[in-house]
Design a protein around this motif. Structure first.
Motif, PDB file in Angstrom:
ATOM      1  N   GLU A 261       0.948  -1.045  -0.050  1.00 56.36           N
ATOM      2  CA  GLU A 261      -0.064  -0.040   0.085  1.00 56.36           C
ATOM      3  C   GLU A 261       0.791   1.290   0.027  1.00 56.36           C
ATOM      4  O   GLU A 261       0.213   2.351  -0.090  1.00 56.36           O
ATOM      5  N   MET A 262       2.169   1.259   0.164  1.00 55.79           N
ATOM      6  CA  MET A 262       3.215   2.173   0.505  1.00 55.79           C
ATOM      7  C   MET A 262       2.956   3.519  -0.358  1.00 55.79           C
ATOM      8  O   MET A 262       2.932   4.694   0.121  1.00 55.79           O
ATOM      9  N   ILE A 327       2.517 -16.078  -2.294  1.00 57.28           N
ATOM     10  CA  ILE A 327       1.528 -15.867  -1.428  1.00 57.28           C
ATOM     11  C   ILE A 327       0.953 -14.529  -1.402  1.00 57.28           C
ATOM     12  O   ILE A 327       1.499 -13.771  -0.608  1.00 57.28           O
ATOM     13  N   ALA A 328      -0.198 -14.477  -1.897  1.00 64.95           N
ATOM     14  CA  ALA A 328      -0.827 -13.090  -1.822  1.00 64.95           C
ATOM     15  C   ALA A 328      -1.732 -12.958  -0.433  1.00 64.95           C
ATOM     16  O   ALA A 328      -2.705 -13.850  -0.315  1.00 64.95           O
ATOM     17  N   LEU A 341      -8.226  -5.672  -3.446  1.00 67.33           N
ATOM     18  CA  LEU A 341      -8.547  -5.760  -5.071  1.00 67.33           C
ATOM     19  C   LEU A 341      -7.308  -5.496  -5.796  1.00 67.33           C
ATOM     20  O   LEU A 341      -6.803  -6.154  -6.570  1.00 67.33           O
ATOM     21  N   ASN A 342      -6.555  -4.539  -5.259  1.00 72.79           N
ATOM     22  CA  ASN A 342      -5.155  -4.229  -5.758  1.00 72.79           C
ATOM     23  C   ASN A 342      -4.100  -5.595  -5.670  1.00 72.79           C
ATOM     24  O   ASN A 342      -3.660  -5.880  -6.645  1.00 72.79           O
ATOM     25  N   TYR A 346      -2.710  -7.863  -8.787  1.00 69.38           N
ATOM     26  CA  TYR A 346      -1.250  -8.144  -8.631  1.00 69.38           C
ATOM     27  C   TYR A 346      -0.918  -9.835  -9.060  1.00 69.38           C
ATOM     28  O   TYR A 346      -0.172 -10.171  -9.760  1.00 69.38           O
ATOM     29  N   ALA A 347      -1.769 -10.405  -8.188  1.00 68.09           N
ATOM     30  CA  ALA A 347      -1.420 -11.918  -7.900  1.00 68.09           C
ATOM     31  C   ALA A 347      -2.069 -12.615  -9.337  1.00 68.09           C
ATOM     32  O   ALA A 347      -1.518 -13.249  -9.719  1.00 68.09           O
TER      33      ALA A 347
END
Ligand code: ADP
Ligand code: MG
Length: 353
Positions: A261-262, A327-328, A341-342, A346-347
């Motif tokens: 989230e950075m 591993i998301a 959702l992001n 990405y995964a």
């Protein structure tokens, strides 16, 4: 556990772990934003500006529901396959991706209090501990082989490499260099510990975890900005009948990534732009590298490994002939749905493209 197929079709296995709602979320009346239809799928609500929700569906190798145990992750994530491959001389990487608070560290190492009193039978032990135990089981099955295990543990903070087994280097970060001999990147002067038994590996894990938090006022805040890489190198020598030795070297990296989230929070929380850019860049480059991996064929196009320290150090497992496990980690809460959702996107990109 919603399982589809456990073995990777390509070189990357992508699984999702959804943590339970935490007490704070329950108290504040946060609702679940995810559902589990089974078959490796997950639905996540998209909360629109008008407030209505339309679920979006994603599909992975495995989706671990909130009631999945730490042992389930060992058994069904595909990590056992990585360990077996590492013993056979391949370079493998398992990493946890997700926003801060999504369960990355919990999944890899379990709650920090574990390290104060190491109960070997605790249900809380994370994937690293369980992988070590499994590794020794695999080694014992190779009767006519000699093994040497080496461990190193480092952290990348703001593109600086810090040795977690030799924290004195925190003041003087280590250099990442290219070796012509091995045709790979390496960290100069990184402390490497030879490990003979399970306890030695555990001591490395414990020591690194302890050093990770030294001098930090807020562990969560700090770890949300740094990537840590624990590497176990496995060198094996097998004597053949004709007296010739066959020697192999493989390794497995366990990577706890910075919070995904950075970037967006940068301005609002006053983090330095440089810091956020570095994190964003390494996660982005990692995404590219993995996407090209999941292609299976590795189309020979340019892969920007050199653009971040993280991908430089993982290049020999991402670009080589090893396998990667992603591993998301996600929160199930509606208040986190956008970050969830992001992460799911990405995964999913890592899986397809
Ligand atoms: P991250 O490393 O992604 O920032 P943590 O692993 O620190 O997240 O998890 C945040 C909090 O949620 C911690 O208090 C952790 O113990 C808890 N937690 C995470 N995953 C689980 C889980 N699967 N079961 C129970 N508690 C969890
Ligand atoms: Mg963490």
């Amino acid at each position: 556990i919603a399982t589809k197929h456990l073995l990777p079709e390509n070189n990357i296995n992508v699984v999702v772990r959804v943590r339970p709602l935490c007490n704070k979320e329950i108290k504040s009346g946060d609702a679940m934003a995810v559902q589990f239809p089974g078959d490796g799928q997950i639905y996540c609500d998209v909360v629109t500006s008008s407030g209505d929700k339309k679920p979006k569906v994603f599909s992975y190798n495995v989706v671990f529901e909130p009631n999945a145990t730490q042992e389930d992750i060992l058994q069904y994530s595909g990590i056992k396959n990585l360990i077996e491959m590492a013993v056979e001389g391949f370079n493998c990487t398992a990493f946890c991706y997700g926003q801060t608070g999504s369960g990355k560290t919990h999944t890899l190492t379990g709650p920090p209090r574990l390290f104060e009193k190491m109960d070997p039978y605790s249900e809380d032990h994370g994937l690293v501990f369980r992988s070590f135990v499994y590794l020794f089981k695999v080694l014992q099955e190779h009767e006519n082989c000699n093994f040497v295990l080496k461990a190193s543990f480092l952290e990348i903070y703001n593109e600086k490499v810090i040795d977690l087994l030799n924290p004195g280097t925190a003041r003087k970060p280590l250099a990442v260099r290219w070796s012509k001999k091995t045709r790979g990147f390496f960290v100069e002067n990184l402390f490497t510990v030879e490990c003979e038994e399970l306890d030695d590996l555990l001591a490395v894990l414990e020591e690194g975890m302890r050093n990770r938090s030294i001098g930090t006022h807020n562990m969560n805040e700090y770890s949300s900005r740094s990537h840590s890489i624990l590497t176990i190198t496995i060198i094996s020598e097998q004597a053949m009948e004709n007296g010739v030795f066959i020697s192999k070297q493989g390794k497995i990296n366990f990577v706890d990534l910075a919070g995904s989230e950075m970037t967006k929070k940068t301005q609002s929380e006053g983090k330095t732009l440089e810091e956020a850019n570095n994190i964003n860049k390494s996660l982005m480059v990692l995404g590219y590298c993995i996407a090209s991996l999941s292609d299976g064929k590795r189309k020979g196009g340019h892969i920007p490994y050199r653009d971040s320290k993280l991908t430089k150090l993982l290049a020999d497992s991402l670009a080589g002939n090893g396998i990667t496990l992603m591993i998301a980690c996600v929160s199930p809460a509606r208040s986190n749905a956008n970050e969830t959702l992001n992460t799911l996107r990405y995964a999913a990109r890592a899986k397809k493209i």
